[in-house]
Design a protein around this motif. Structure first.
Motif, mmCIF file in Angstrom:
data_model
loop_
_atom_site.group_PDB
_atom_site.id
_atom_site.type_symbol
_atom_site.label_atom_id
_atom_site.label_comp_id
_atom_site.label_asym_id
_atom_site.label_seq_id
_atom_site.Cartn_x
_atom_site.Cartn_y
_atom_site.Cartn_z
ATOM 1 N N ASP A 46 0.835 -1.201 0.000
ATOM 2 C CA ASP A 46 0.000 0.000 0.000
ATOM 3 C C ASP A 46 0.871 1.251 0.000
ATOM 4 O O ASP A 46 0.614 2.204 -0.751
ATOM 5 C CB ASP A 46 -0.921 -0.015 1.219
ATOM 6 N N GLN A 77 1.034 3.939 -3.043
ATOM 7 C CA GLN A 77 0.704 5.342 -2.769
ATOM 8 C C GLN A 77 1.826 6.267 -3.235
ATOM 9 O O GLN A 77 1.561 7.312 -3.852
ATOM 10 C CB GLN A 77 0.462 5.554 -1.267
ATOM 11 N N SER A 104 1.431 8.922 -6.242
ATOM 12 C CA SER A 104 1.621 10.340 -5.951
ATOM 13 C C SER A 104 2.791 10.902 -6.789
ATOM 14 O O SER A 104 2.753 12.056 -7.201
ATOM 15 C CB SER A 104 1.817 10.561 -4.456
#
Length: 147
Positions: free
Chosen positions: A133, A137, A141
């Motif tokens: 995760d 992320q 991003s």
């Protein structure tokens, strides 16, 4: 196969509700007693919820507030007793107990070892998913997909 166990002479549940006889009393006693107890617990909790609802909505001096849940409790207790003595369901519960007696249960040491393996696997997978995760992320991003 299941029709052979149930038999063709099995009466419908509605006609069995008005008998007091216990069907095959010496067979499947433990499973039938536990099933009846579970039915009674569910019925008791439902009657308690009904009582709480009626207490809040009807006049507190009314005999209906305790009367309706008490009547439902008595009818539900009788239903629970009769349903575990309904021949079709009782034969099923007898077969369940017979199969449970064939199960080889693990020893205490085997159970502890298996529990440790399961707990370790759950923690390992939780950490792996957490790290995946974080990686996804950061990647999203960096690419500007998420803010």
């Amino acid at each position: 196969m299941s029709r052979d166990i149930a038999g063709t002479n099995s009466a419908p549940l509605t006609s069995e509700l008005f008998h007091a006889a216990v069907y095959k009393p010496n067979q499947g006693r433990i499973v039938r007693q536990l099933t009846c107890l579970a039915i009674w617990v569910v019925i008791g909790l439902g009657c308690w919820a009904l009582y709480s609802t009626l207490r809040g909505s009807l006049d507190s001096g009314s005999y209906l507030v305790p009367g309706i849940p008490a009547l439902a409790l008595v009818a539900g207790a009788w239903f629970g007793f009769r349903v575990v003595n309904w021949p079709r369901f009782a034969d099923f519960l007898i077969a369940v107990e017979a199969e449970m007696n064939k199960v080889t249960w693990p020893s205490k040491d085997e159970l502890i070892r298996a529990a440790i393996v399961v707990i370790f696997t759950i923690f390992f997978l939780a950490i792996a998913l957490f790290l995946f995760d974080i990686v996804w992320q950061q990647l999203f991003s960096f690419l500007g997909v998420t803010a």
